[in-house]
Design a protein around this motif. Structure first.
Motif, PDB file in Angstrom:
ATOM      1  N   GLU A   1     -46.438  23.904  31.896  1.00 37.74           N
ATOM      2  CA  GLU A   1     -46.350  22.444  31.864  1.00 37.74           C
ATOM      3  C   GLU A   1     -45.057  22.006  31.173  1.00 37.74           C
ATOM      4  O   GLU A   1     -44.407  21.044  31.595  1.00 37.74           O
ATOM      5  N   ASP A   2     -44.692  22.730  30.101  1.00 39.21           N
ATOM      6  CA  ASP A   2     -43.435  22.415  29.413  1.00 39.21           C
ATOM      7  C   ASP A   2     -42.251  22.636  30.352  1.00 39.21           C
ATOM      8  O   ASP A   2     -41.297  21.854  30.382  1.00 39.21           O
ATOM      9  N   TYR A   3     -42.316  23.702  31.129  1.00 34.64           N
ATOM     10  CA  TYR A   3     -41.241  24.021  32.064  1.00 34.64           C
ATOM     11  C   TYR A   3     -41.136  22.934  33.135  1.00 34.64           C
ATOM     12  O   TYR A   3     -40.040  22.478  33.459  1.00 34.64           O
ATOM     13  N   GLU A   4     -42.267  22.496  33.674  1.00 36.20           N
ATOM     14  CA  GLU A   4     -42.269  21.433  34.687  1.00 36.20           C
ATOM     15  C   GLU A   4     -41.741  20.129  34.088  1.00 36.20           C
ATOM     16  O   GLU A   4     -40.986  19.395  34.730  1.00 36.20           O
ATOM     17  N   GLU A   5     -42.112  19.848  32.856  1.00 40.27           N
ATOM     18  CA  GLU A   5     -41.629  18.635  32.182  1.00 40.27           C
ATOM     19  C   GLU A   5     -40.108  18.689  32.001  1.00 40.27           C
ATOM     20  O   GLU A   5     -39.403  17.705  32.181  1.00 40.27           O
ATOM     21  N   GLU A   6     -39.618  19.900  31.678  1.00 46.68           N
ATOM     22  CA  GLU A   6     -38.175  20.069  31.516  1.00 46.68           C
ATOM     23  C   GLU A   6     -37.460  19.855  32.849  1.00 46.68           C
ATOM     24  O   GLU A   6     -36.403  19.226  32.911  1.00 46.68           O
ATOM     25  N   ILE A   7     -38.028  20.344  33.925  1.00 47.95           N
ATOM     26  CA  ILE A   7     -37.442  20.161  35.265  1.00 47.95           C
ATOM     27  C   ILE A   7     -37.446  18.681  35.641  1.00 47.95           C
ATOM     28  O   ILE A   7     -36.456  18.150  36.140  1.00 47.95           O
ATOM     29  N   ARG A   8     -38.571  17.994  35.378  1.00 43.78           N
ATOM     30  CA  ARG A   8     -38.649  16.555  35.684  1.00 43.78           C
ATOM     31  C   ARG A   8     -37.617  15.785  34.856  1.00 43.78           C
ATOM     32  O   ARG A   8     -36.950  14.883  35.352  1.00 43.78           O
ATOM     33  N   ALA A   9     -37.493  16.149  33.588  1.00 38.39           N
ATOM     34  CA  ALA A   9     -36.512  15.479  32.730  1.00 38.39           C
ATOM     35  C   ALA A   9     -35.100  15.732  33.229  1.00 38.39           C
ATOM     36  O   ALA A   9     -34.251  14.835  33.244  1.00 38.39           O
TER      37      ALA A   9
ATOM     38  N   ASP B   1     -34.225  16.431  36.357  1.00 37.81           N
ATOM     39  CA  ASP B   1     -34.067  15.656  37.596  1.00 37.81           C
ATOM     40  C   ASP B   1     -33.840  14.170  37.294  1.00 37.81           C
ATOM     41  O   ASP B   1     -32.991  13.524  37.910  1.00 37.81           O
ATOM     42  N   ALA B   2     -34.604  13.653  36.348  1.00 33.58           N
ATOM     43  CA  ALA B   2     -34.449  12.247  35.968  1.00 33.58           C
ATOM     44  C   ALA B   2     -33.053  12.006  35.395  1.00 33.58           C
ATOM     45  O   ALA B   2     -32.409  10.993  35.687  1.00 33.58           O
ATOM     46  N   PHE B   3     -32.568  12.962  34.594  1.00 34.72           N
ATOM     47  CA  PHE B   3     -31.231  12.838  34.013  1.00 34.72           C
ATOM     48  C   PHE B   3     -30.174  12.836  35.112  1.00 34.72           C
ATOM     49  O   PHE B   3     -29.229  12.041  35.083  1.00 34.72           O
TER      50      PHE B   3
ATOM     51  N   LEU C   1     -26.270   9.876  38.535  1.00 35.94           N
ATOM     52  CA  LEU C   1     -25.835   9.362  39.836  1.00 35.94           C
ATOM     53  C   LEU C   1     -25.844   7.824  39.845  1.00 35.94           C
ATOM     54  O   LEU C   1     -24.910   7.178  40.350  1.00 35.94           O
ATOM     55  N   GLU C   2     -26.878   7.239  39.277  1.00 36.78           N
ATOM     56  CA  GLU C   2     -26.976   5.781  39.205  1.00 36.78           C
ATOM     57  C   GLU C   2     -25.845   5.223  38.350  1.00 36.78           C
ATOM     58  O   GLU C   2     -25.253   4.197  38.680  1.00 36.78           O
ATOM     59  N   ASN C   3     -25.534   5.918  37.267  1.00 39.12           N
ATOM     60  CA  ASN C   3     -24.439   5.495  36.398  1.00 39.12           C
ATOM     61  C   ASN C   3     -23.107   5.528  37.145  1.00 39.12           C
ATOM     62  O   ASN C   3     -22.301   4.603  37.028  1.00 39.12           O
ATOM     63  N   LYS C   4     -22.861   6.579  37.922  1.00 36.91           N
ATOM     64  CA  LYS C   4     -21.631   6.675  38.713  1.00 36.91           C
ATOM     65  C   LYS C   4     -21.553   5.535  39.730  1.00 36.91           C
ATOM     66  O   LYS C   4     -20.505   4.919  39.922  1.00 36.91           O
ATOM     67  N   LYS C   5     -22.680   5.279  40.380  1.00 35.63           N
ATOM     68  CA  LYS C   5     -22.734   4.196  41.370  1.00 35.63           C
ATOM     69  C   LYS C   5     -22.440   2.853  40.708  1.00 35.63           C
ATOM     70  O   LYS C   5     -21.626   2.057  41.205  1.00 35.63           O
TER      71      LYS C   5
END
Length: 119
Positions: A7-15, A17-19, A24-28
């Protein structure tokens, strides 16, 4: 070495991806901001140009009015200018002399027909 729970690993992946999405949003948004700043800069430049053009046009109008006034003031001819209702706006000194009118202030704004009404 303990990597944590799945679960920690999945949370790290989600974080992560969100980052990446935030980056990308910041660049846009940065590109949009640069484009907006460019548009604002061009609009300011155009406003400055428009203001300069308007000032030049106004100066030219003033020069033309002065020239016209000089021509009218020194013309030996009888010249009268009436508004849309036939009221006196301007006349030369020659007109005043020929009409036996002492001062233009006496007829300014008065209709031609009232000045020369048959009595």
């Amino acid at each position: 070495m303990n990597r944590g729970t799945p679960e920690d690993y999945e949370e790290e992946i989600r974080a992560s991806d969100a980052f990446k999405k935030l980056q990308l949003e910041n660049k846009k948004l940065t590109r949009e901001l640069k484009a907006s700043n460019g548009i604002i800069s061009r609009m300011k430049m155009q406003a400055t140009i428009d203001g300069n053009v308007n000032r030049l046009i106004e100066r030219e109008k003033i020069k033309q009015e002065r020239y016209l006034n000089l021509l009218l003031q020194h013309s030996p001819d009888i010249i009268i200018i009436l508004d849309e209702q036939g009221r006196f706006v301007y006349c030369t000194k020659s007109f005043l002399r020929k009409s036996n009118i002492q001062d233009f202030a006496l007829i300014r704004g008065v209709s031609f027909s009232d000045v020369f009404a048959l009595t």
